[in-house]
Design a protein around this motif. Structure first.
Motif, PDB file in Angstrom:
ATOM      1  N   TYR A  18      -3.196 -11.552  -5.003  1.00  0.00           N
ATOM      2  CA  TYR A  18      -2.749 -11.516  -6.393  1.00  0.00           C
ATOM      3  C   TYR A  18      -2.426 -12.916  -6.917  1.00  0.00           C
ATOM      4  CZ  TYR A  18      -2.314  -6.429  -6.108  1.00  0.00           C
ATOM      5  OH  TYR A  18      -2.564  -5.090  -5.966  1.00  0.00           O
ATOM      6  N   ARG A  19      -1.958 -13.792  -6.020  1.00  0.00           N
ATOM      7  CA  ARG A  19      -1.649 -15.154  -6.466  1.00  0.00           C
ATOM      8  C   ARG A  19      -2.903 -15.877  -6.964  1.00  0.00           C
ATOM      9  NH1 ARG A  19       1.646 -15.618  -1.482  1.00  0.00           N
ATOM     10  NH2 ARG A  19       3.827 -15.238  -2.040  1.00  0.00           N
ATOM     11  N   LYS A  20      -4.054 -15.449  -6.467  1.00  0.00           N
ATOM     12  CA  LYS A  20      -5.309 -16.086  -6.873  1.00  0.00           C
ATOM     13  C   LYS A  20      -6.033 -15.296  -7.964  1.00  0.00           C
ATOM     14  CE  LYS A  20      -6.235 -19.278  -5.160  1.00  0.00           C
ATOM     15  NZ  LYS A  20      -5.785 -20.669  -5.361  1.00  0.00           N
ATOM     16  N   ALA A  21      -5.381 -14.276  -8.495  1.00  0.00           N
ATOM     17  CA  ALA A  21      -6.050 -13.387  -9.449  1.00  0.00           C
ATOM     18  C   ALA A  21      -6.572 -14.148 -10.658  1.00  0.00           C
ATOM     19  CB  ALA A  21      -5.098 -12.272  -9.877  1.00  0.00           C
ATOM     20  N   LYS A 278     -10.077 -27.761   0.999  1.00  0.00           N
ATOM     21  CA  LYS A 278      -9.762 -27.060  -0.252  1.00  0.00           C
ATOM     22  C   LYS A 278     -10.147 -25.590  -0.191  1.00  0.00           C
ATOM     23  CE  LYS A 278      -9.984 -31.250  -3.027  1.00  0.00           C
ATOM     24  NZ  LYS A 278     -10.538 -31.917  -4.223  1.00  0.00           N
ATOM     25  N   VAL A 279      -9.856 -24.967   0.949  1.00  0.00           N
ATOM     26  CA  VAL A 279     -10.111 -23.546   1.152  1.00  0.00           C
ATOM     27  C   VAL A 279      -8.770 -22.852   1.367  1.00  0.00           C
ATOM     28  CG1 VAL A 279     -11.201 -21.794   2.595  1.00  0.00           C
ATOM     29  CG2 VAL A 279     -12.393 -23.952   2.137  1.00  0.00           C
ATOM     30  N   ASP A 280      -8.422 -21.942   0.496  1.00  0.00           N
ATOM     31  CA  ASP A 280      -7.196 -21.161   0.633  1.00  0.00           C
ATOM     32  C   ASP A 280      -7.543 -19.860   1.359  1.00  0.00           C
ATOM     33  OD1 ASP A 280      -4.540 -20.831   0.371  1.00  0.00           O
ATOM     34  OD2 ASP A 280      -4.520 -20.448  -1.780  1.00  0.00           O
ATOM     35  N   THR A 281      -6.797 -19.529   2.407  1.00  0.00           N
ATOM     36  CA  THR A 281      -7.113 -18.350   3.209  1.00  0.00           C
ATOM     37  C   THR A 281      -6.263 -17.159   2.803  1.00  0.00           C
ATOM     38  OG1 THR A 281      -5.573 -19.151   4.895  1.00  0.00           O
ATOM     39  CG2 THR A 281      -7.900 -19.635   5.216  1.00  0.00           C
ATOM     40  N   ILE A 282      -6.895 -15.997   2.771  1.00  0.00           N
ATOM     41  CA  ILE A 282      -6.227 -14.715   2.543  1.00  0.00           C
ATOM     42  C   ILE A 282      -6.500 -13.863   3.774  1.00  0.00           C
ATOM     43  CG2 ILE A 282      -6.147 -12.649   1.082  1.00  0.00           C
ATOM     44  CD1 ILE A 282      -7.173 -14.453  -1.216  1.00  0.00           C
ATOM     45  N   PHE A 500       1.313  -3.780  -6.501  1.00  0.00           N
ATOM     46  CA  PHE A 500       1.698  -5.059  -7.104  1.00  0.00           C
ATOM     47  C   PHE A 500       3.152  -5.008  -7.572  1.00  0.00           C
ATOM     48  CE2 PHE A 500       2.052  -7.894 -10.809  1.00  0.00           C
ATOM     49  CZ  PHE A 500       1.656  -9.089 -10.229  1.00  0.00           C
ATOM     50  N   LEU A 501       3.539  -3.900  -8.187  1.00  0.00           N
ATOM     51  CA  LEU A 501       4.916  -3.743  -8.644  1.00  0.00           C
ATOM     52  C   LEU A 501       5.891  -3.896  -7.487  1.00  0.00           C
ATOM     53  CD1 LEU A 501       5.025  -0.761 -11.179  1.00  0.00           C
ATOM     54  CD2 LEU A 501       5.584  -3.140 -11.600  1.00  0.00           C
ATOM     55  N   PHE A 502       5.609  -3.205  -6.398  1.00  0.00           N
ATOM     56  CA  PHE A 502       6.535  -3.251  -5.269  1.00  0.00           C
ATOM     57  C   PHE A 502       6.642  -4.666  -4.704  1.00  0.00           C
ATOM     58  CE2 PHE A 502       7.289  -3.201  -0.706  1.00  0.00           C
ATOM     59  CZ  PHE A 502       8.590  -2.715  -0.707  1.00  0.00           C
ATOM     60  N   GLN A 503       5.507  -5.343  -4.594  1.00  0.00           N
ATOM     61  CA  GLN A 503       5.542  -6.678  -4.020  1.00  0.00           C
ATOM     62  C   GLN A 503       6.338  -7.636  -4.905  1.00  0.00           C
ATOM     63  OE1 GLN A 503       1.347  -7.221  -3.518  1.00  0.00           O
ATOM     64  NE2 GLN A 503       1.274  -5.643  -1.954  1.00  0.00           N
TER      65      GLN A 503
END
Length: 724
Positions: A18-21, A278-282, A500-503
């Motif tokens: 979600y941070r990368k949405a 410059k690679v963000d991992t999920i 998403f709400l809960f997080q």
């Protein structure tokens, strides 16, 4: 409460995703998103397909290798030197061919196409193809192109490009080419008569020996100018990592993303990938979870076509929905939209999940649910159909309503006679003001709380669902008043997602998050009609109210507690006057003809409150002249039930009942505060009826409808709109 289940096991933490949405959405909208598939993606399709190490080990089994070389190859595999191990196999194995490269290629093809009893799971690849963006892969298998042909996905060519297609690789870099998606198989394909980039020699020849090939120029161009989403790719290929580092050192416009198994990467590696490449991992836990992460991205962008993974079932449902549209006379201009979890995840949603459908009509209708056993039978699930006025839907969108935004983000139009929904979904750019969004969510919170108060049948499925929705709305309010910014349709639609709400709620108020999750989880089970212990809804409401009290601040939702003035210190006469105004509204809400108008059902308690009555109720409360908490709605509504039970005959009796209920409320206010309320015998000995000419005192007929007992049966169940 069900204390044996583990709610945490039923939530996937999409927080990092979600941070990368916003970044993913921006890359997609600007045609700068590219997908890169590794062996992990193929294992998601069929678990029997090998990884690099597995492929080398299977080659050792398929081919005859002299004993004196087997130990050497085993040591190379153990050391992770798979290219050199493949080189040794090609060099030392007994291959019945003068062309050893071709013989090795045919053996790899045999391994990758070997029949298996396990059914493939195309969900991940079909979801990736829904993106409609370029796909790169180092895999040799033909999963992607086969699904393109099988599902007739016309946006992609049926034949992929490979490293030998030099002219095509050059054209794909041209800005004049356009944005048509393509599939590029960097190391070759088992279904093309060409050498696979498999051994140390072939790698060296491809990457270093001859002139820089156009395919690698294309890869460097993509890595330098696009956001690349690596899926199932270990980011351990030294040659590709060199190109990635060089491409992103100066020219990268986007931070790349990689979906990787948590067990296969260490924290230091994650930091190195972010800082140097410059690679963000999920991270995900298991390959079976990988499709869920990719499908979750479905909420981050718009798409015009029905996803291939749900098209067959939706095509069967379409004629049934059109017949229902005609049956309810909604007009030929009525749009039919499928949206929600099924639209995103298809058959991967839980077996008892609904298929959400929205009819958007020009007809002057309020929110109206429709049930159809025919539709349910066609798709094998409950089809939850809601009818909305198109202009009302637009107003909700403009206000940043999470439900309307979610429809716009996840929805697909099955019927769109004039293309209005398609234009809207592609072009709507809401400019939201935080005060308007907060007011919108606050109104919906009050509406759902009022609906809860009006329905006292706590054991009904409707009531459990209503409580679940009310809790989610309260959490939405906490989040938006606690700093979450809604500035576009995507950010609004995410508030409509329980995970998403809960997080977000957990991040803000971690201390009560576990208890909130427990309540949500137990309610969710009950709404799914899972066999759980009988839920004590009044107690659960009190529990959640107490939790809200512990985290409330002045700038957030006020604690759900009795009002400090009206019901604690106001006179009986003042409270009576407010109740007198409210009683008529409550009576009209309860009338069966109102229920029929608002829900199409004649089966009992209200599930949809007509908006005009809801507004009237809240306006009376707001205009009482005294502070009145939302919690005090319960007092007036339960007091109405007390009047219906004891049927006071005089104003003195009415006011005496108000006073008794006030004392009871002040002593122990709770959701079920009138459950044990009892009136002493002297109630029936109070005074004579007032003078009929006294204009200042209302007649009993003004307060209670004489026909109420005939028109409303207390034993009726809640109406059919349990899902609304």
């Amino acid at each position: 409460m069900n204390s044996t289940s583990d709610p945490a096991a039923n939530w996937i933490d999409f927080t990092d995703l979600y941070r990368k949405a916003d970044a993913i959405s921006q890359a997609y909208r600007s045609n700068n998103l590219v997908i890169f598939l590794g062996a992990g993606a193929s294992k998601s399709y069929r678990s029997s397909l090998p990884t690099w190490e597995g492929l080398i080990n299977q080659l050792k089994v398929e081919l005859v290798i002299p004993p004196e070389h087997q130990a050497e190859i085993n040591r190379l595999v153990t050391a992770g030197k798979y290219l050199v191990a493949a080189e040794a196999i090609q060099r030392y194995a007994h291959l019945n061919s003068q062309d050893r490269d071709d013989a090795l290629h045919q053996t790899v093809r045999k391994i990758l196409t070997r029949p298996t009893t396990a059914a493939p799971n195309p969900l991940l690849h079909l979801t990736l193809l829904d993106f409609g963006v370029p796909i790169f892969t180092t895999n040799f298998d033909t999963i992607v192109e086969s699904l393109v042909i099988e599902h007739q996905i016309k946006s992609y060519p049926t034949s992929p490009f490979t490293y030998l297609d030099e002219r095509d690789a050059a054209e794909l870099q041209s800005p004049a080419r356009g944005d048509s998606p393509y599939i590029f198989k960097l190391h070759g394909s088992i279904h093309k008569s060409q050498m696979l980039i498999l051994t140390e020699s072939s790698y060296f020849q491809f990457y270093f020996e001859r002139a820089w090939p156009r395919s690698l120029q294309l890869l460097r161009h993509v890595l330098a100018t696009k956001m690349v989403l690596f899926i199932g790719f270990s980011l351990s290929d030294p040659e590709i990592m060199l190109i990635l580092r060089e491409a992103t050192r100066y020219a990268s416009s986007y931070q790349h993303l990689a979906l990787m198994r948590a067990a296969e990467i260490m924290p230091t590696e994650r930091e190195m990938l972010r800082a140097q490449y410059k690679v963000d991992t999920i991270l995900f836990d298991d390959f079976s979870d990988l499709p869920l992460y990719v499908m979750e991205m479905r909420t981050f962008y718009r798409q015009d076509e029905i996803p291939a993974r749900i098209r067959p079932t939706i095509d069967q449902l379409k004629p049934v929905l059109k017949a229902l549209r005609d049956e309810f006379a909604l007009g030929e201009d009525c749009m039919i939209v499928v949206f929600g979890s099924y639209a995103r995840y298809g058959s991967n949603v839980r077996p008892d999940a609904d298929v959400d459908v929205l009819f958007l009509t020009e007809a002057d209708v309020e929110a109206l649910p429709i049930a159809s056993e025919t539709a349910d039978a066609v798709i094998g699930r409950r089809v939850d159909i809601t009818v909305l006025n198109y202009e009302s839907f637009l107003d909700s969108l403009r206000a940043g309503d999470p439900f309307a935004s979610s429809v716009l983000v996840t929805g697909y139009a099955l019927e769109d006679p004039h293309g209005r929904y398609g234009i809207l979904s592609r072009g709507f750019r809401g400019e939201y003001k935080s005060d308007d969004v907060i007011a919108n969510i606050r109104d919906r919170y009050r509406s759902r709380w009022l609906r809860l108060c009006l329905n006292t049948e706590y054991d009904t499925l409707f009531q459990r669902r209503a409580f679940y929705q009310w809790m989610l709305t309260a959490m939405q309010y906490f989040i938006v008043t606690g700093g979450y910014v809604i500035d576009n349709v995507l950010s609004a639609s995410l508030l409509g997602k329980p995970t998403f709400l809960f997080q977000r709620f957990s991040a803000m108020f971690g201390g009560i998050a576990a208890e909130t999750l427990r309540l949500l989880y137990d309610l969710k089970l009950s709404t799914l009609e899972v066999d759980v212990e009988q839920l004590d809804i009044p107690t659960m409401i009190d529990q959640f109210s107490q939790q809200m009290q512990t985290v409330s601040r002045e700038d957030l939702l006020p604690p759900l507690l009795p009002g400090e003035t009206l019901l604690n210190s106001a006179s009986t006469d003042d409270v009576y006057e407010v109740f007198y105004d409210l009683a008529d509204v409550i009576d009209r809400i309860h009338q069966r003809q109102v229920i029929e108008e608002s829900t199409g059902s004649d089966q009992g308690a209200p599930s949809q409150i007509p908006p005009e009555y809801e507004f009237e109720f809240i306006q009376i409360i707001a205009g009482a002249g005294f502070p009145v908490s939302d919690y005090d709605y319960l007092y007036f509504i339960r007091l109405y039930d007390v009047f219906d039970t004891y049927l006071p005959q005089t104003v003195e009796q009415e006011k005496w009942l108000v006073a008794e209920a006030l004392n009871h409320w002040r002593t122990a206010p709770s959701v079920d505060f009138l459950a044990n309320f009892a009136v002493s015998d002297n109630f029936y000995d109070l005074g004579e009826p007032p003078d009929e000419d006294d204009d200042d005192v209302p007649d009993e007929g003004d307060l209670l409808d004489d026909d109420f007992d005939e028109d409303f049966d207390e034993d009726d169940e809640s109406p059919a709109d349990e899902e609304s």
